[in-house]
Write a protein that holds these residues in place. Sequence first.
Motif, PDB file in Angstrom:
ATOM      1  N   ASN A 282       7.385  -4.460   3.505  1.00  0.00           N
ATOM      2  CA  ASN A 282       5.392  -4.428   3.166  1.00  0.00           C
ATOM      3  C   ASN A 282       4.885  -4.465   4.663  1.00  0.00           C
ATOM      4  OD1 ASN A 282       5.285  -4.677  -0.032  1.00  0.00           O
ATOM      5  ND2 ASN A 282       6.297  -6.611   0.459  1.00  0.00           N
ATOM      6  N   PRO A 285       1.667   0.307   8.718  1.00  0.00           N
ATOM      7  CA  PRO A 285       1.849   1.455   9.428  1.00  0.00           C
ATOM      8  C   PRO A 285       2.204   0.556  10.783  1.00  0.00           C
ATOM      9  CG  PRO A 285      -0.277   2.050   8.144  1.00  0.00           C
ATOM     10  CD  PRO A 285      -0.075   0.189   8.292  1.00  0.00           C
ATOM     11  N   GLU A 301       7.781   1.441   9.833  1.00  0.00           N
ATOM     12  CA  GLU A 301       7.077   0.917   9.934  1.00  0.00           C
ATOM     13  C   GLU A 301       6.558  -0.607   9.901  1.00  0.00           C
ATOM     14  OE1 GLU A 301       4.824   3.215   5.718  1.00  0.00           O
ATOM     15  OE2 GLU A 301       6.538   2.163   5.822  1.00  0.00           O
TER      16      GLU A 301
ATOM     17  N   GLY B  35      -6.582   2.691   5.774  1.00  0.00           N
ATOM     18  CA  GLY B  35      -5.229   2.153   6.494  1.00  0.00           C
ATOM     19  C   GLY B  35      -4.490   2.346   6.202  1.00  0.00           C
ATOM     20  N   ARG B  37      -1.258   3.426   4.975  1.00  0.00           N
ATOM     21  CA  ARG B  37      -0.627   3.541   3.962  1.00  0.00           C
ATOM     22  C   ARG B  37      -1.489   2.417   2.334  1.00  0.00           C
ATOM     23  NH1 ARG B  37       3.209  -0.836   3.748  1.00  0.00           N
ATOM     24  NH2 ARG B  37       4.671   0.098   2.652  1.00  0.00           N
ATOM     25  N   TYR B  38      -2.257   2.454   2.475  1.00  0.00           N
ATOM     26  CA  TYR B  38      -2.900   1.481   1.047  1.00  0.00           C
ATOM     27  C   TYR B  38      -4.000   2.894   0.184  1.00  0.00           C
ATOM     28  CZ  TYR B  38      -0.684  -2.087   4.322  1.00  0.00           C
ATOM     29  OH  TYR B  38       0.419  -2.171   5.322  1.00  0.00           O
ATOM     30  N   LEU B 275       0.262  -5.842   0.167  1.00  0.00           N
ATOM     31  CA  LEU B 275       1.310  -5.273  -1.019  1.00  0.00           C
ATOM     32  C   LEU B 275       1.102  -3.896  -1.434  1.00  0.00           C
ATOM     33  CD1 LEU B 275       2.079  -7.859  -3.113  1.00  0.00           C
ATOM     34  CD2 LEU B 275       3.750  -7.292  -0.526  1.00  0.00           C
TER      35      LEU B 275
END
Lengths: 402, 374
Positions: A282, A285, A301, B35, B37-38, B275
Amino acid sequence: MNTKKEVVAMLLAGGQGSRLYALTHDMAKPAVPFGGKYRLIDFPLSNCTNSGIDTVGVLTQYQPLVLNDYIGNGEPWDLDRMNGGVHVLPPYESNSGASWYEGTANAIYQNISFIERYDPEYVVVLGGDHIYKMDYSKMVDYHKQQNADLTIAVLDVPRSEATRMGIMICDDEMRVTDFVEKPAEPKSTLASMGIYVFTWEKLKKYLIENENANTGSKDFGKDIIPAMLRDGERLYAYTFEGYWKDVGTLGSLWDANMDLLAPSEQLNLYDKSWRIYSRHSNFPPQYIGTKAEIQNSMITEGSVVDGKVDFSVIFGGVTIEEGATVQYSVVMPGTVIKAGAVVEYAIVGENCVIEKNAHIGRSPEEYSDANREEWGIAVTGHNITVSEGKEVPPQKILAESI
Amino acid sequence: MGTTQNILGLVFASVHEESLVELTKNRTLGAVPFGGRYRLIDFPISNYVNSGISQVGVLTNHNYGSLLDHIGSGREWDLARKKGGLHLLPPYSSSVVSQLRGKLDALANIRSFVEHAAADYVVLSDCDVVTNIDFRQVVKEHIASGADITAVYAKNDYDEATSKSAVIYDIDDAGFVTDVMINPPMKGKCNQGLNMYVMGKEFLLNVVKKCISRNRFSLRKDVLQDTAANYKIKGYEHKTFFVKIESTASYFAANLALLDTEKRNALFQPNAPILTKTKDNAPVHFGLESEIKNSLIADGCIIEGKVENCVLFRGVKIGKGSVVRDSIITQSGVIGERCSLRNVITDKNVAIADERVLTGSAGFPAYFVKGAEI
């Protein structure tokens, strides 16, 4: 109640990996980080799931905490199943007493009841320290076609390497006629990859015989394969073509990481049809700063890079400050490399702190042919601090902070 | 935290779409990428989870294919539970009105879900605000104040000209709201609402019933601004970094705001992580001739060119000799060789052939639709 499975995979993950020294001080070898966001065990586990094998026993023994945590319920590999899935199998105590796994064959022997629950036709036995992508289902098909009792995956290696490996001697039909461990004068260049497909009925018979014979080694290479050959069982070699690397030593672990950066891309991690899965952290980036200079590297990441990175593999959550240099190196998760520090030709373990102006490793170019023997990669273990201005010379394996 | 056991978190995933017309053409607002990857819904859901709220309802009313695909069973947020967990709440097909007429209408639709939730309090959020907020504190202050409603706000620069749906509060010294304005003709620092509210569950159910019976459907107009009802509304000031997305230009700026380390650290906290659905991409590969400055890059990218002041989403490819500046390249964008891009937003799966030159401006970034081939 478990339903029948045609194939069950057993993954031998108990090895200490003593030749990885400081990196396996407090984790089993299959838990060692690799390739930016993986651990070694991701390769066999992902291969299983991509091959349609959904029942996997992972045999653990040495320092299992990190590995157990990592495998968890198997969800990252799609191995959290109602029936089957991944099962961590440590040694256990029974009526007849408690016993550690004494050898590879003994480890499987002690888990016969686990395998029997699924009543499989075939059992695939795998190691936890090889980097490769392989469709085990094709090997099982081959095993069936040959009507084999045991099929051993082999790689055609250069003759010079054959002297360090288990070599299969085969007839024209690829039936194994002899097996020699590390031969001085290799009669063949087909090296065992430590990947076996057994017909379960046969394997069970030989495991029990081996246990009763009490050889002391209780090992596939030393006991089971020679016994099956002696009895004239049908052993076949299955030739694998593609990238495969044993990462049992620090040198080969470093090499395998560097291979990922090679332009030929022998191991394509970007292939969506055969993904290598891993447990996620989690992280957001990665952020590359205004002072960064990055070339031919892999970074993942959670990392923040403001220094110079060249020909390196940088794991998650790593910080490389402005003015720091990392080249030809592997930097594992959570490590901080501060301004002015230089890391070259090195492996830096997890959660290390490399303080300002410290210097880890040296370029082989600084060594003449005469003293080339003194060169080698430098390594720091996990959770280590290298204080300001300190040096870790080539070949040094640093297990404690300096 | 025992106090959060009895809180229900609701997310309105499909409101404010008028502010992002292009990006919401094929998906609802909550599924808009953000952002690197969200998706926007990751922020309210993660905030709930990080605040110990483990029963979450997501209200949506159209175009929710991407949203459904993204949140799945809620496993990525640890919300695939037997008790509570995540519930996607699309409108009932039997509903007479196909379009919901306001939040109260949407809440009336999920009345039985709210009634059956084991909760004393309800937290409401939209998907147009990106921030990291601990609702435990908001609920604690809500309870202590004895208010009917607690509204989260921030002191923020406001300009009528660029705002589409701002709620501005007047707040007295005791922290209670004395006036509620929607897009007032003002400019400067204001107490701007962040579309997050805390209410008692019974209070919420009663208000919804009362309003619907009078054909009133707007939470802002018919509850917050209903001075006759005399509800006690407490303000809760959110003091850390946030962005409010009100237009394509502000979406663009909000993404690029994450290049600021202080702001990024305020949003992505190790103890309160954002998450999202994992994609199992390999690490980023930087090629031999790559040159990267001041950029946020998600995994799975292969970069052979020059990238500066950009946000690159998962699986983006930048070819040799290309220069990409001040741009947002969303998932699986492929930029060919020797291209030049500046002030560009590419939606998912955009492919740009070799030697293309694409330029927008910071105020009006050039937008390329999902799957476009240029």
